[in-house]
Design a protein around this motif. Structure first.
Motif, mmCIF file in Angstrom:
data_model
loop_
_atom_site.group_PDB
_atom_site.id
_atom_site.type_symbol
_atom_site.label_atom_id
_atom_site.label_comp_id
_atom_site.label_asym_id
_atom_site.label_seq_id
_atom_site.Cartn_x
_atom_site.Cartn_y
_atom_site.Cartn_z
ATOM 1 N N PHE A 1 0.875 -1.177 0.000
ATOM 2 C CA PHE A 1 0.000 0.000 0.000
ATOM 3 C C PHE A 1 0.906 1.218 0.000
ATOM 4 N N ALA A 2 0.950 1.932 -1.105
ATOM 5 C CA ALA A 2 1.829 3.096 -1.255
ATOM 6 C C ALA A 2 1.006 4.271 -1.775
ATOM 7 N N PRO A 3 0.203 4.867 -0.892
ATOM 8 C CA PRO A 3 -0.692 5.938 -1.340
ATOM 9 C C PRO A 3 0.052 7.221 -1.692
ATOM 10 N N GLU A 4 -0.546 7.985 -2.568
ATOM 11 C CA GLU A 4 -0.036 9.319 -2.876
ATOM 12 C C GLU A 4 -0.402 10.242 -1.714
ATOM 13 N N VAL A 5 0.306 11.348 -1.608
ATOM 14 C CA VAL A 5 0.038 12.321 -0.545
ATOM 15 C C VAL A 5 -1.422 12.759 -0.578
ATOM 16 N N GLU A 6 -1.941 12.991 -1.779
ATOM 17 C CA GLU A 6 -3.321 13.458 -1.927
ATOM 18 C C GLU A 6 -4.333 12.438 -1.405
ATOM 19 N N GLU A 7 -3.976 11.165 -1.487
ATOM 20 C CA GLU A 7 -4.874 10.123 -0.995
ATOM 21 C C GLU A 7 -4.898 10.096 0.533
ATOM 22 N N MET A 8 -3.747 10.312 1.132
ATOM 23 C CA MET A 8 -3.667 10.307 2.598
ATOM 24 C C MET A 8 -4.185 11.614 3.195
ATOM 25 N N TYR A 9 -3.979 12.709 2.478
ATOM 26 C CA TYR A 9 -4.364 14.032 2.984
ATOM 27 C C TYR A 9 -5.150 14.779 1.908
ATOM 28 N N PRO A 10 -6.403 14.357 1.639
ATOM 29 C CA PRO A 10 -7.180 15.002 0.568
ATOM 30 C C PRO A 10 -7.545 16.456 0.890
ATOM 31 N N THR A 11 -7.646 16.769 2.163
ATOM 32 C CA THR A 11 -7.900 18.148 2.594
ATOM 33 C C THR A 11 -6.925 18.455 3.721
ATOM 34 N N PRO A 12 -6.679 19.725 3.991
ATOM 35 C CA PRO A 12 -5.791 20.036 5.119
ATOM 36 C C PRO A 12 -6.324 19.400 6.407
ATOM 37 N N SER A 13 -5.460 18.718 7.104
ATOM 38 C CA SER A 13 -5.865 18.002 8.309
ATOM 39 C C SER A 13 -5.908 18.935 9.510
ATOM 40 N N LEU A 14 -6.948 18.813 10.289
ATOM 41 C CA LEU A 14 -7.089 19.586 11.518
ATOM 42 C C LEU A 14 -6.876 18.713 12.751
ATOM 43 N N THR A 15 -6.568 17.452 12.514
ATOM 44 C CA THR A 15 -6.418 16.485 13.598
ATOM 45 C C THR A 15 -5.010 15.910 13.579
ATOM 46 N N SER A 16 -4.437 15.752 14.756
ATOM 47 C CA SER A 16 -3.129 15.109 14.847
ATOM 48 C C SER A 16 -3.073 14.260 16.106
ATOM 49 N N VAL A 17 -2.105 13.353 16.136
ATOM 50 C CA VAL A 17 -1.887 12.485 17.289
ATOM 51 C C VAL A 17 -0.604 12.952 17.968
ATOM 52 N N GLU A 18 -0.696 13.214 19.243
ATOM 53 C CA GLU A 18 0.446 13.708 20.017
ATOM 54 C C GLU A 18 0.689 12.751 21.177
ATOM 55 N N VAL A 19 1.877 12.172 21.243
ATOM 56 C CA VAL A 19 2.251 11.341 22.379
ATOM 57 C C VAL A 19 3.129 12.219 23.269
ATOM 58 N N ALA A 20 2.558 12.649 24.372
ATOM 59 C CA ALA A 20 3.217 13.637 25.234
ATOM 60 C C ALA A 20 4.381 13.037 26.019
ATOM 61 N N ARG A 21 5.168 13.874 26.565
ATOM 62 C CA ARG A 21 6.273 13.628 27.481
ATOM 63 C C ARG A 21 7.424 12.826 26.891
ATOM 64 N N MET A 22 7.174 11.678 26.291
ATOM 65 C CA MET A 22 8.302 10.885 25.806
ATOM 66 C C MET A 22 8.946 11.477 24.550
ATOM 67 N N THR A 23 8.376 12.555 24.036
ATOM 68 C CA THR A 23 8.984 13.246 22.895
ATOM 69 C C THR A 23 9.634 14.567 23.307
ATOM 70 N N ASP A 24 9.687 14.830 24.609
ATOM 71 C CA ASP A 24 10.248 16.094 25.103
ATOM 72 C C ASP A 24 11.772 16.130 25.082
ATOM 73 N N HIS A 25 12.402 14.977 24.989
ATOM 74 C CA HIS A 25 13.858 14.901 25.068
ATOM 75 C C HIS A 25 14.404 14.186 23.834
ATOM 76 N N LEU A 26 15.676 13.910 23.850
ATOM 77 C CA LEU A 26 16.371 13.244 22.748
ATOM 78 C C LEU A 26 16.100 13.975 21.434
ATOM 79 N N CYS A 27 15.492 13.313 20.462
ATOM 80 C CA CYS A 27 15.286 13.935 19.146
ATOM 81 C C CYS A 27 14.207 15.014 19.143
ATOM 82 N N GLY A 28 13.283 14.965 20.095
ATOM 83 C CA GLY A 28 12.156 15.892 20.111
ATOM 84 C C GLY A 28 12.524 17.360 19.952
ATOM 85 N N PRO A 29 13.416 17.904 20.782
ATOM 86 C CA PRO A 29 13.765 19.326 20.658
ATOM 87 C C PRO A 29 14.464 19.679 19.340
#
Length: 196
Positions: free
Chosen positions: A6-34
């Protein structure tokens, strides 16, 4: 064997600007996060979308990017997604450099310098094996290795809890020694799981 890709085009995955996102808090505050603002939210969002569309039984993620692996594992757990995340061990070149698509962009000279990150992680790991339980002291061993090559720019070398990816001051159990460096324009990451 692969039966289907399954190799969708960008337009297939994001047909309209997305207003929703998934955020995994705290464990992204360090290492690569900043150093990569928004990266992990983007990864979690697209992976959640792919899991929803494909509904796989298993998904494989490499341990080389342990922080990303933990973000995906935590997202799956927190959102009760019906997929098993399988951690794939890091594959290494003969000199210890973690295999990565980025390695192809290293010049011959940069490629010769690149294994220094693995050696630095090993130095910190060895310090822990010798009984050094103060994270600052173990980190110093790894940083001393990185300081030997002036072409290397250190982003971080940290000792973190392997579950929550939070920096530690003292080692009381298994830890992950993680580092990121830049050689020229190429960013390299790596990590080792270790215990005293």
């Amino acid at each position: 064997d692969v039966d289907l890709i399954f190799a969708p085009e960008v337009e297939e995955m994001y047909p309209t600007p997305s207003l929703t996102s998934v955020e995994v808090a705290r464990m992204t505050d360090h290492l690569c996060g900043p150093f990569r603002p928004g990266h992990f939210s983007g990864v979690a969002t697209v992976v959640a979308k792919l899991f929803h569309i494909i509904q796989p039984q298993r998904a494989y993620f490499g341990e080389k990017d342990a922080q990303q692996l933990r973000v995906i594992e935590r997202m799956v757990s927190d959102l009760n997604l019906a997929v098993t995340v399988v951690a794939v061990p890091t594959v290494r070149e003969s000199d210890g450099l973690a295999v990565s698509s980025r390695n192809q962009y290293l010049s011959p000279e940069e490629r010769r310098s690149a294994p220094i990150l693995y050696r630095a992680l090993q130095a910190a790991q060895q310090a822990i094996a010798e009984g050094i339980l103060d994270c600052g002291e173990a980190r110093k061993r790894g940083l001393a290795v990185l300081e030997q090559d002036q072409s290397v720019k250190v982003e971080y070398l940290e000792i973190v809890d392997p579950e929550e990816m939070q920096p530690l001051e003292r080692i009381t159990g298994p830890v992950r020694v993680a580092g990121a460096i830049r050689i020229g324009t190429i960013r390299l990451i790596d990590n080792l799981l270790t215990a005293p």
